[in-house]
Design an enzyme around this catalytic site. Structure first.
Site, PDB file in Angstrom:
ATOM      1  N   ARG A 286      17.616 -45.815 -37.339  1.00 53.72           N
ATOM      2  CA  ARG A 286      17.935 -46.621 -38.525  1.00 53.72           C
ATOM      3  C   ARG A 286      16.697 -46.841 -39.395  1.00 53.72           C
ATOM      4  O   ARG A 286      16.816 -47.093 -40.590  1.00 53.72           O
ATOM      5  CB  ARG A 286      18.561 -47.946 -38.102  1.00 53.72           C
ATOM      6  CG  ARG A 286      17.664 -48.863 -37.313  1.00 53.72           C
ATOM      7  CD  ARG A 286      18.440 -49.906 -36.515  1.00 53.72           C
ATOM      8  NE  ARG A 286      19.161 -49.284 -35.414  1.00 53.72           N
ATOM      9  CZ  ARG A 286      19.972 -49.942 -34.585  1.00 53.72           C
ATOM     10  NH1 ARG A 286      20.165 -51.242 -34.752  1.00 53.72           N
ATOM     11  NH2 ARG A 286      20.587 -49.314 -33.607  1.00 53.72           N
TER      12      ARG A 286
ATOM     13  N   LYS B 124      12.839 -44.827 -22.765  1.00 52.32           N
ATOM     14  CA  LYS B 124      14.151 -44.650 -22.157  1.00 52.32           C
ATOM     15  C   LYS B 124      14.005 -44.261 -20.686  1.00 52.32           C
ATOM     16  O   LYS B 124      13.030 -43.594 -20.312  1.00 52.32           O
ATOM     17  CB  LYS B 124      14.912 -43.514 -22.856  1.00 52.32           C
ATOM     18  CG  LYS B 124      15.365 -43.757 -24.267  1.00 52.32           C
ATOM     19  CD  LYS B 124      16.064 -42.509 -24.789  1.00 52.32           C
ATOM     20  CE  LYS B 124      16.504 -42.658 -26.237  1.00 52.32           C
ATOM     21  NZ  LYS B 124      17.646 -43.570 -26.388  1.00 52.32           N
TER      22      LYS B 124
END
Length: 466
Positions: A320, A246
């Site tokens: 997820r 990120k």
């Protein structure tokens, strides 16, 4: 830290002290202005939510009463927390709600007063010595319920606000274990390489890059023959994005990426404090998505507990992955209700903003219960569809599933559709994509970690099983 003890039991005070407590009167902006004291009219008091007007005593040396604005009622999610700034905004002293305050509003005001007194000062070298304004417990208010909610909010806020250096996998486990011990629940954990032996390869893969071992926390509480309710919470204690690193601006708040786990524990606290007649299970997959030579790579194919394979097209879509293993285990017991919480997608924030969690569900009755509860509890949710036309987007050319479909469209929906593959169609399931953070202060909700969707879920469970 617990919320400060700003609500006071009248029984612990002298009758004289109770008698002189300053009254707080709730005023709607739609009330007849002719009914307001002339001083309030002269000062231009409009009764906007959270606004106050201090009425001076006759000798001008003190406060005779406080008028608190609660707005016009058009925003049912803000008005109930109008009293949320009073503990810090009013002069130190003892206050009471006016005798004509409706019971429901009195309970909401008591909760808001407590929530607004919260401050995360763990790292302050000198805690604030400012005295807080205290409120007498309103007569007839369910103190157990209000105190449990305040404790649950404080738990979520503390967990989310604590920096990742001090809230790693072990610290999160310690918090969950302390909560289990407090209410007589059982708890186990599967740690590190034991995850592989126990059949949780996706959780292990996400956490393999960190020296702080990943784990699966499993809390159980309640009678074995009671209806089964299972909560799952995403516990990524910090998310660098992995090898798909990120940028600094996106990494700034990643200490809150375990906000789903915090919410699941907050609901568990409420369930156990209220002794709901359910068989509660809480599963929290915990991992740190770090960068190292053992990190999963873009293009890797992961195994899962369900047997489905996942192509990792972006290591920053790791939440997820750990939820896939946890949901598979949760679904294996066919609970009557299965709910997961996760700070999962930026797409949900783009669609709905930071204050409105996205709700997905494979069961219309469960979704309706949650939406009704969100209104009743002033804790908004908004349902988005598990749109079948997008299911092909989460399929991979080289594996069963793709964790990061190309194109970037409908990201919250495709993430929910990915999770849906790990839940049986017959299991009533809901997924909450929540932000778990307040970017700016609101009455009762200071800047920082916050519980968004927790109260709605508990209200729905209480209505259904309580």
């Amino acid at each position: 830290m617990p919320c400060p003890a700003v609500l006071v039991d009248a029984a612990a005070l002298t009758p004289e002290a109770v008698e002189v407590a300053c009254p707080v009167r709730l005023i709607a902006s739609t009330d007849d202005r002719a009914s307001l004291p002339p001083y309030a009219v002269a000062t231009g008091f409009k009764a906007a939510v959270g606004s106050i007007c201090l009425l001076p005593s006759q000798d001008g040396t003190g406060i005779a009463a406080v008028l608190l604005g609660i707005g016009d009622g058009t925003d049912p999610y803000t008005s109930p927390f109008a009293a949320g700034d009073l503990a810090r905004k009013l002069p130190a002293g003892l206050y009471r709600l006016a005798d004509d305050t409706p019971q429901e509003q009195a309970g909401q005001a008591a909760l808001a007063w407590m929530l607004g007194a919260y401050a995360f000062d763990r790292y302050k070298s000198k805690a604030s010595d400012d005295a807080l304004a205290c409120l007498l417990w309103p007569a007839g208010v369910d103190r157990v319920a209000v105190e449990a909610l305040a404790a649950a909010f404080a738990l979520v806020r503390d967990l989310v606000n604590t920096p990742a250096a001090d809230m790693g996998p072990q610290e999160l486990e310690d918090t969950a274990r302390a909560l289990a011990d407090q209410y007589g629940a059982g708890m186990t954990s599967i740690i590190g390489d034991d995850l592989l032996h126990a059949g949780y390869p996706a959780i292990h893969a996400v956490g393999a890059s960190s020296p702080r071992a990943p784990r699966l926390l499993d809390l159980r509480w309640g009678d074995a023959d009671a209806p089964k309710v299972t909560l799952v919470g995403k516990g990524v204690v910090f998310d660098t994005g992995g090898l798909d690193l990120k940028p600094a601006s996106a990494m700034k708040l990643m200490k809150k990426d375990m906000g789903g786990a915090a919410h699941a524990l907050g609901v568990a606290l409420l369930v156990m404090a209220h002794k709901l007649p359910i068989r509660l299970r809480v599963l929290i997959p915990v991992a740190e998505n770090a960068v190292s030579g053992t990190a999963m790579r873009p293009g890797d194919v992961l195994q899962t507990r369900k047997g489905l394979t996942i192509e990792v097209n972006n290591t920053d879509a790791e939440g997820r992955l750990i939820l896939a293993d946890a949901l598979t285990e949760a679904d294996s017991e066919s609970p009557e209700v299965l709910i997961d919480f996760a700070t999962l997608t930026g797409a949900a924030r783009v669609a709905l903003g930071t204050d409105l969690p996205a709700l997905f569900s494979n069961n219309d009755a469960l979704a309706a219960d949650l939406l009704a509860a969100s209104t009743d509890s002033a804790d908004p949710l908004w349902r988005l569809p598990l749109w079948p036309g997008y299911r092909s987007q989460v399929e991979s050319k080289v594996a069963d599933l793709d964790n990061a479909p190309e194109g970037g469209m409908a990201g919250a929906i495709t993430a929910a559709l990915f999770l849906e593959r790990f839940v049986s169609p017959d299991t009533p399931w809901a997924h909450l994509d929540t932000y778990a953070w307040n970017g700016k202060p609101r009455p009762g909700h200071p800047t920082g970690g916050n519980a968004l969707g927790m109260r709605a879920v508990f209200t729905a469970l209480h209505s259904r099983f309580g």
